[in-house]
Design an enzyme around this catalytic site. Structure first.
Site, PDB file in Angstrom:
ATOM      1  N   ASN A   9      18.124   9.530  32.311  1.00  0.00           N
ATOM      2  CA  ASN A   9      18.534  10.200  33.745  1.00  0.00           C
ATOM      3  C   ASN A   9      17.922   9.906  34.898  1.00  0.00           C
ATOM      4  O   ASN A   9      16.944  10.367  35.025  1.00  0.00           O
ATOM      5  CB  ASN A   9      18.543  11.799  33.179  1.00  0.00           C
ATOM      6  CG  ASN A   9      18.865  12.851  34.260  1.00  0.00           C
ATOM      7  OD1 ASN A   9      19.752  12.282  35.167  1.00  0.00           O
ATOM      8  ND2 ASN A   9      18.775  13.996  34.346  1.00  0.00           N
ATOM      9  N   TRP A  10      18.668   9.080  35.634  1.00  0.00           N
ATOM     10  CA  TRP A  10      18.000   8.715  36.903  1.00  0.00           C
ATOM     11  C   TRP A  10      18.076   9.611  37.989  1.00  0.00           C
ATOM     12  O   TRP A  10      17.576   9.397  39.081  1.00  0.00           O
ATOM     13  CB  TRP A  10      18.720   7.383  37.477  1.00  0.00           C
ATOM     14  CG  TRP A  10      18.577   6.080  36.475  1.00  0.00           C
ATOM     15  CD1 TRP A  10      17.694   5.993  35.159  1.00  0.00           C
ATOM     16  CD2 TRP A  10      19.019   4.882  36.461  1.00  0.00           C
ATOM     17  NE1 TRP A  10      17.837   5.014  34.724  1.00  0.00           N
ATOM     18  CE2 TRP A  10      18.714   4.363  35.354  1.00  0.00           C
ATOM     19  CE3 TRP A  10      19.910   4.137  37.556  1.00  0.00           C
ATOM     20  CZ2 TRP A  10      19.194   2.717  35.026  1.00  0.00           C
ATOM     21  CZ3 TRP A  10      20.285   2.853  37.108  1.00  0.00           C
ATOM     22  CH2 TRP A  10      19.715   2.097  36.267  1.00  0.00           C
ATOM     23  N   LYS A  11      18.922  10.700  37.944  1.00  0.00           N
ATOM     24  CA  LYS A  11      18.903  11.905  38.721  1.00  0.00           C
ATOM     25  C   LYS A  11      19.211  11.273  40.140  1.00  0.00           C
ATOM     26  O   LYS A  11      20.136  10.203  40.069  1.00  0.00           O
ATOM     27  CB  LYS A  11      17.549  12.505  38.956  1.00  0.00           C
ATOM     28  CG  LYS A  11      17.316  13.236  37.466  1.00  0.00           C
ATOM     29  CD  LYS A  11      16.124  14.229  37.454  1.00  0.00           C
ATOM     30  CE  LYS A  11      15.717  14.554  35.967  1.00  0.00           C
ATOM     31  NZ  LYS A  11      14.988  15.640  36.109  1.00  0.00           N
ATOM     32  N   HIS A  95      22.926  20.320  32.778  1.00  0.00           N
ATOM     33  CA  HIS A  95      21.493  19.782  33.066  1.00  0.00           C
ATOM     34  C   HIS A  95      20.783  21.126  33.949  1.00  0.00           C
ATOM     35  O   HIS A  95      21.536  21.782  34.658  1.00  0.00           O
ATOM     36  CB  HIS A  95      21.457  18.619  33.982  1.00  0.00           C
ATOM     37  CG  HIS A  95      19.911  18.287  34.060  1.00  0.00           C
ATOM     38  ND1 HIS A  95      19.237  18.870  35.032  1.00  0.00           N
ATOM     39  CD2 HIS A  95      19.282  17.434  33.311  1.00  0.00           C
ATOM     40  CE1 HIS A  95      17.953  18.323  34.653  1.00  0.00           C
ATOM     41  NE2 HIS A  95      18.002  17.210  33.886  1.00  0.00           N
ATOM     42  N   GLU A  97      18.990  21.491  36.372  1.00  0.00           N
ATOM     43  CA  GLU A  97      18.870  21.241  37.863  1.00  0.00           C
ATOM     44  C   GLU A  97      20.032  21.889  38.321  1.00  0.00           C
ATOM     45  O   GLU A  97      20.052  22.564  39.290  1.00  0.00           O
ATOM     46  CB  GLU A  97      18.622  19.939  38.132  1.00  0.00           C
ATOM     47  CG  GLU A  97      17.166  19.728  38.024  1.00  0.00           C
ATOM     48  CD  GLU A  97      16.883  18.256  37.811  1.00  0.00           C
ATOM     49  OE1 GLU A  97      17.495  17.375  37.815  1.00  0.00           O
ATOM     50  OE2 GLU A  97      15.471  17.827  37.157  1.00  0.00           O
ATOM     51  N   GLU A 167      15.950  20.779  26.693  1.00  0.00           N
ATOM     52  CA  GLU A 167      14.931  20.490  28.035  1.00  0.00           C
ATOM     53  C   GLU A 167      14.444  21.603  28.087  1.00  0.00           C
ATOM     54  O   GLU A 167      15.043  22.492  29.176  1.00  0.00           O
ATOM     55  CB  GLU A 167      15.755  19.583  29.033  1.00  0.00           C
ATOM     56  CG  GLU A 167      16.412  18.417  28.403  1.00  0.00           C
ATOM     57  CD  GLU A 167      16.673  17.434  29.728  1.00  0.00           C
ATOM     58  OE1 GLU A 167      16.274  16.277  29.707  1.00  0.00           O
ATOM     59  OE2 GLU A 167      17.282  18.014  30.804  1.00  0.00           O
ATOM     60  N   GLY A 173       9.910  17.290  34.682  1.00  0.00           N
ATOM     61  CA  GLY A 173       9.184  16.853  35.707  1.00  0.00           C
ATOM     62  C   GLY A 173       8.210  17.346  36.197  1.00  0.00           C
ATOM     63  O   GLY A 173       7.561  17.126  37.336  1.00  0.00           O
ATOM     64  N   SER A 212       9.573  15.489  30.577  1.00  0.00           N
ATOM     65  CA  SER A 212       8.134  14.732  30.814  1.00  0.00           C
ATOM     66  C   SER A 212       8.362  13.941  29.464  1.00  0.00           C
ATOM     67  O   SER A 212       6.915  13.586  29.050  1.00  0.00           O
ATOM     68  CB  SER A 212       7.283  15.391  31.128  1.00  0.00           C
ATOM     69  OG  SER A 212       7.549  16.173  32.171  1.00  0.00           O
ATOM     70  N   GLY A 233      13.837  11.484  32.017  1.00  0.00           N
ATOM     71  CA  GLY A 233      13.873  11.471  33.672  1.00  0.00           C
ATOM     72  C   GLY A 233      13.132  10.462  34.161  1.00  0.00           C
ATOM     73  O   GLY A 233      13.582   9.209  34.171  1.00  0.00           O
ATOM     74  N   GLY A 234      12.011  10.746  34.784  1.00  0.00           N
ATOM     75  CA  GLY A 234      11.152  10.175  35.632  1.00  0.00           C
ATOM     76  C   GLY A 234      10.783   8.834  34.819  1.00  0.00           C
ATOM     77  O   GLY A 234      10.985   7.859  35.542  1.00  0.00           O
TER      78      GLY A 234
HETATM   79  P1  PGA Z   1      11.777  14.361  33.103  1.00  0.00           P
HETATM   80  O1  PGA Z   1      13.106  14.662  33.161  1.00  0.00           O
HETATM   81  O2  PGA Z   1      11.591  13.426  32.195  1.00  0.00           O
HETATM   82  O3  PGA Z   1      11.514  13.678  34.506  1.00  0.00           O
HETATM   83  O4  PGA Z   1      10.886  15.478  32.836  1.00  0.00           O
HETATM   84  C1  PGA Z   1      14.043  15.055  32.270  1.00  0.00           C
HETATM   85  C2  PGA Z   1      15.469  15.398  32.491  1.00  0.00           C
HETATM   86  O5  PGA Z   1      15.586  16.357  33.461  1.00  0.00           O
HETATM   87  O6  PGA Z   1      16.388  14.992  31.935  1.00  0.00           O
END
Ligand code: PGA
Length: 251
Positions: A9-11, A95, A97, A167, A173, A212, A233-234
């Protein structure tokens, strides 16, 4: 046997130049054929990624879709049918966020889930508890309610063509990862909830862990019986790190 999946997930990251670099890095990764790998760039970069990864085994997904599946008058949104036309095969829905920052409710998430499926996309339904909810001992209840919101409206059968991502919000993050045991407990509860309605389907649905995930923690997480891969994500913004996570999901 469930095929493992790793999703990146590149956000809201990337420029055309950095996306081109990431595509090049991904194309060089050796990934075992028994893992499904997908990347979720920003909607702006979907077409660039689809063409850049054409002919590879990477699937491309979107991070969100509109509540209505068909194109129409809805300023700023992108319909699932348009994503399908752009060769996306998956889409994240719910998600955390989007739930927390943009106020997406379970009702909205359920409509997006349905819109995705009706356009031929596989929804990846994201669920998870906040730190306060975990500390209050509400984790399983919160996750069950997020899952029920979809099942109660659309039926359990829709999960035959869907993926679930657990998640924990406190792990996203933050560098804090749920321990393999903490994650496994929630994954098992999700599978049990599905099994209560359809044991056969529960055995087939892939449940990814996200929060993470790094190359160093991936193998242990993915080794748990109900964890079928990761939503990353990251670490997915670094092709070598992401490749290593994908390899950790292989046999
Ligand atoms: P993260 O994000 O690996 O940076 O914690 C995961 C996600 O939000 O899908």
């Amino acid at each position: 046997m469930r095929r493992p999946m790793v999703a990146g997930n590149w956000k809201m990251h990337g420029t055309r130049a950095s996306v081109a670099e990431l595509i090049n890095g991904l194309a060089q990764q050796q990934i075992s054929a028994d893992v499904d790998v997908a990347v979720f760039p920003s909607t702006l970069h979907v077409l660039q990624v689809v063409s850049g990864l054409a002919g590879s085994d990477f699937a491309v997904g979107a991070q969100d879709c509109a509540i209505d599946p068909q194109q129409g008058a809805l300023t700023g949104e992108v319909a699932a049918s348009q994503l399908h036309d752009a060769h996306c095969s998956l889409v994240l829905v719910g998600h955390s966020e989007r739930r927390s920052v943009l106020g997406e409710t379970d009702q909205v998430v359920t409509r997006k889930f349905a819109a995705a499926q009706s356009s031929g996309l596989t929804p990846v339904l994201c669920v998870g508890e906040t730190l306060a909810q975990r500390e209050a001992g509400q984790t399983l209840e919160v996750v069950a309610a997020q899952l029920s919101a979809v099942i109660d409206v659309l039926g359990v059968e829709v999960f035959a063509q869907a993926v679930i991502a657990y998640e924990p919000v406190w792990a996203i993050g933050t560098g804090l990862t749920a321990s393999p045991e903490q994650a496994q407990d929630v994954h098992a509860a999700i599978r049990a909830q599905l099994a209560a309605k359809s044991p056969e389907l529960a055995g087939q649905v892939r449940i990814l862990y996200g929060g993470s995930v790094k190359a160093a923690s991936a193998a242990e997480l993915f080794g748990m019986p109900d964890i079928d891969g990761g939503l990353v994500g990251g670490a997915s913004l670094n092709a070598d790190e992401f490749g290593a996570i994908c390899r950790a999901a292989g046999s």
